[in-house]
Motif scaffolding. Sequence first.
Motif, PDB file in Angstrom:
ATOM      1  N   VAL A  98     -36.515 -67.509  34.206  1.00 57.06           N
ATOM      2  CA  VAL A  98     -37.879 -67.158  34.610  1.00 57.06           C
ATOM      3  C   VAL A  98     -38.340 -65.900  33.900  1.00 57.06           C
ATOM      4  N   CYS A  99     -37.466 -64.907  33.833  1.00 51.78           N
ATOM      5  CA  CYS A  99     -37.823 -63.645  33.168  1.00 51.78           C
ATOM      6  C   CYS A  99     -38.103 -63.867  31.683  1.00 51.78           C
ATOM      7  N   ARG A 100     -37.316 -64.718  31.053  1.00 48.43           N
ATOM      8  CA  ARG A 100     -37.506 -64.980  29.626  1.00 48.43           C
ATOM      9  C   ARG A 100     -38.873 -65.623  29.378  1.00 48.43           C
ATOM     10  N   ALA A 124     -41.764 -57.074  38.267  1.00 46.69           N
ATOM     11  CA  ALA A 124     -41.547 -56.043  39.296  1.00 46.69           C
ATOM     12  C   ALA A 124     -40.630 -56.663  40.349  1.00 46.69           C
ATOM     13  N   ILE A 125     -39.336 -56.682  40.045  1.00 48.49           N
ATOM     14  CA  ILE A 125     -38.353 -57.412  40.839  1.00 48.49           C
ATOM     15  C   ILE A 125     -37.548 -56.448  41.696  1.00 48.49           C
ATOM     16  N   SER A 126     -37.231 -56.889  42.918  1.00 52.66           N
ATOM     17  CA  SER A 126     -36.469 -56.060  43.859  1.00 52.66           C
ATOM     18  C   SER A 126     -35.097 -56.672  44.132  1.00 52.66           C
ATOM     19  N   SER A 179     -34.314 -46.305  36.060  1.00 47.56           N
ATOM     20  CA  SER A 179     -35.422 -45.862  35.203  1.00 47.56           C
ATOM     21  C   SER A 179     -35.527 -46.645  33.897  1.00 47.56           C
ATOM     22  N   THR A 180     -34.491 -47.407  33.519  1.00 44.62           N
ATOM     23  CA  THR A 180     -34.521 -48.076  32.227  1.00 44.62           C
ATOM     24  C   THR A 180     -35.513 -49.227  32.219  1.00 44.62           C
ATOM     25  N   ALA A 181     -36.215 -49.347  31.121  1.00 41.69           N
ATOM     26  CA  ALA A 181     -37.201 -50.433  30.985  1.00 41.69           C
ATOM     27  C   ALA A 181     -36.571 -51.699  30.447  1.00 41.69           C
ATOM     28  N   ILE A 182     -35.284 -51.642  30.098  1.00 44.13           N
ATOM     29  CA  ILE A 182     -34.629 -52.796  29.472  1.00 44.13           C
ATOM     30  C   ILE A 182     -34.279 -53.859  30.508  1.00 44.13           C
ATOM     31  N   GLN A 183     -33.854 -53.420  31.692  1.00 44.07           N
ATOM     32  CA  GLN A 183     -33.406 -54.365  32.713  1.00 44.07           C
ATOM     33  C   GLN A 183     -34.560 -55.213  33.245  1.00 44.07           C
ATOM     34  N   ASN A 184     -34.290 -56.519  33.405  1.00 47.75           N
ATOM     35  CA  ASN A 184     -35.288 -57.385  34.032  1.00 47.75           C
ATOM     36  C   ASN A 184     -35.367 -57.142  35.532  1.00 47.75           C
ATOM     37  N   TRP A 185     -34.217 -56.821  36.142  1.00 47.51           N
ATOM     38  CA  TRP A 185     -34.199 -56.499  37.573  1.00 47.51           C
ATOM     39  C   TRP A 185     -33.083 -55.481  37.821  1.00 47.51           C
ATOM     40  N   PRO A 186     -33.166 -54.741  38.923  1.00 49.27           N
ATOM     41  CA  PRO A 186     -32.144 -53.727  39.204  1.00 49.27           C
ATOM     42  C   PRO A 186     -30.779 -54.388  39.413  1.00 49.27           C
ATOM     43  N   PRO A 187     -29.723 -53.906  38.749  1.00 47.14           N
ATOM     44  CA  PRO A 187     -28.397 -54.504  38.911  1.00 47.14           C
ATOM     45  C   PRO A 187     -27.744 -54.153  40.243  1.00 47.14           C
ATOM     46  N   TYR A 227     -42.053 -50.141  41.394  1.00 45.65           N
ATOM     47  CA  TYR A 227     -42.676 -48.872  40.963  1.00 45.65           C
ATOM     48  C   TYR A 227     -43.386 -49.025  39.624  1.00 45.65           C
ATOM     49  N   ARG A 228     -42.923 -49.932  38.770  1.00 44.18           N
ATOM     50  CA  ARG A 228     -43.557 -50.129  37.456  1.00 44.18           C
ATOM     51  C   ARG A 228     -45.011 -50.570  37.618  1.00 44.18           C
ATOM     52  N   LEU A 229     -45.223 -51.485  38.539  1.00 43.79           N
ATOM     53  CA  LEU A 229     -46.581 -51.957  38.826  1.00 43.79           C
ATOM     54  C   LEU A 229     -47.389 -50.871  39.538  1.00 43.79           C
ATOM     55  N   VAL A 230     -46.817 -50.264  40.552  1.00 45.15           N
ATOM     56  CA  VAL A 230     -47.547 -49.287  41.364  1.00 45.15           C
ATOM     57  C   VAL A 230     -47.947 -48.074  40.537  1.00 45.15           C
ATOM     58  N   GLU A 231     -47.080 -47.660  39.638  1.00 46.61           N
ATOM     59  CA  GLU A 231     -47.396 -46.506  38.781  1.00 46.61           C
ATOM     60  C   GLU A 231     -48.642 -46.787  37.944  1.00 46.61           C
ATOM     61  N   ILE A 232     -48.751 -48.001  37.405  1.00 45.79           N
ATOM     62  CA  ILE A 232     -49.932 -48.353  36.590  1.00 45.79           C
ATOM     63  C   ILE A 232     -51.174 -48.480  37.480  1.00 45.79           C
ATOM     64  N   LEU A 233     -50.999 -49.003  38.686  1.00 44.60           N
ATOM     65  CA  LEU A 233     -52.128 -49.070  39.618  1.00 44.60           C
ATOM     66  C   LEU A 233     -52.661 -47.667  39.911  1.00 44.60           C
ATOM     67  N   LEU A 234     -51.755 -46.737  40.162  1.00 45.48           N
ATOM     68  CA  LEU A 234     -52.175 -45.360  40.456  1.00 45.48           C
ATOM     69  C   LEU A 234     -52.876 -44.722  39.261  1.00 45.48           C
ATOM     70  N   GLN A 235     -52.338 -44.965  38.066  1.00 45.50           N
ATOM     71  CA  GLN A 235     -52.974 -44.425  36.857  1.00 45.50           C
ATOM     72  C   GLN A 235     -54.380 -44.994  36.688  1.00 45.50           C
TER      73      GLN A 235
END
Length: 201
Positions: free
Chosen positions: A98-100, A110-112, A174-182, A189-197
Amino acid sequence: MSRINRTKLLDRQHDRRDAKLFIVATEGEVTERQYFGMFHSTKIKVEVLATGDDHKSAPQYVLDRLNDFNEKYDLNDDDMLWLVFDVDRWSPKNLSLVCREAKQKNYHLAISNPCFEVWLCLHFADLDPLDKSCQDFKARLKILLGSYNSSKLNLSLYEPKIADAVARAKQLHSTAIQNWPPTSGTHVYRLVEILLQSLNK
């Protein structure tokens, strides 16, 4: 068939020419829709594509909803399409596929891990290492807030602490490489940060 103009998604409260659209396809039916409803202004519109009565919440179904929407509407280049789902019940192989596909289509992730409640917990405290399952994080919210109902979020508790949640989540992964937190954490936060900006422009 011609696509529908994006302005059909905007109402009188929005700057119909310059407002930025965030299309957010979610695994959940209610919780995420409520949460992202906090981000409303004349500058942005968050359109949440939640799981419906068919309960088709697997990541592939979430992706399919986003694909269908993208084909239906004529979006601007700066509009953003996001996938918001959990890792708790899905196999790594399924998630990777799915990520690919999502990345090939320039969708954002924005995966949890394991679930969206991790993001909610981070508004109020660092994660407890003993919390592993989604049930653990729901129980933690009850401890932190006194009660927790995923169908009826008290948004006034979350809104003042959004920046705290972003900081805590970013510190975890903090890494942007991972598709989801290991490990336990969230990339919401990636989505929310852009919303706030976008709100503060």
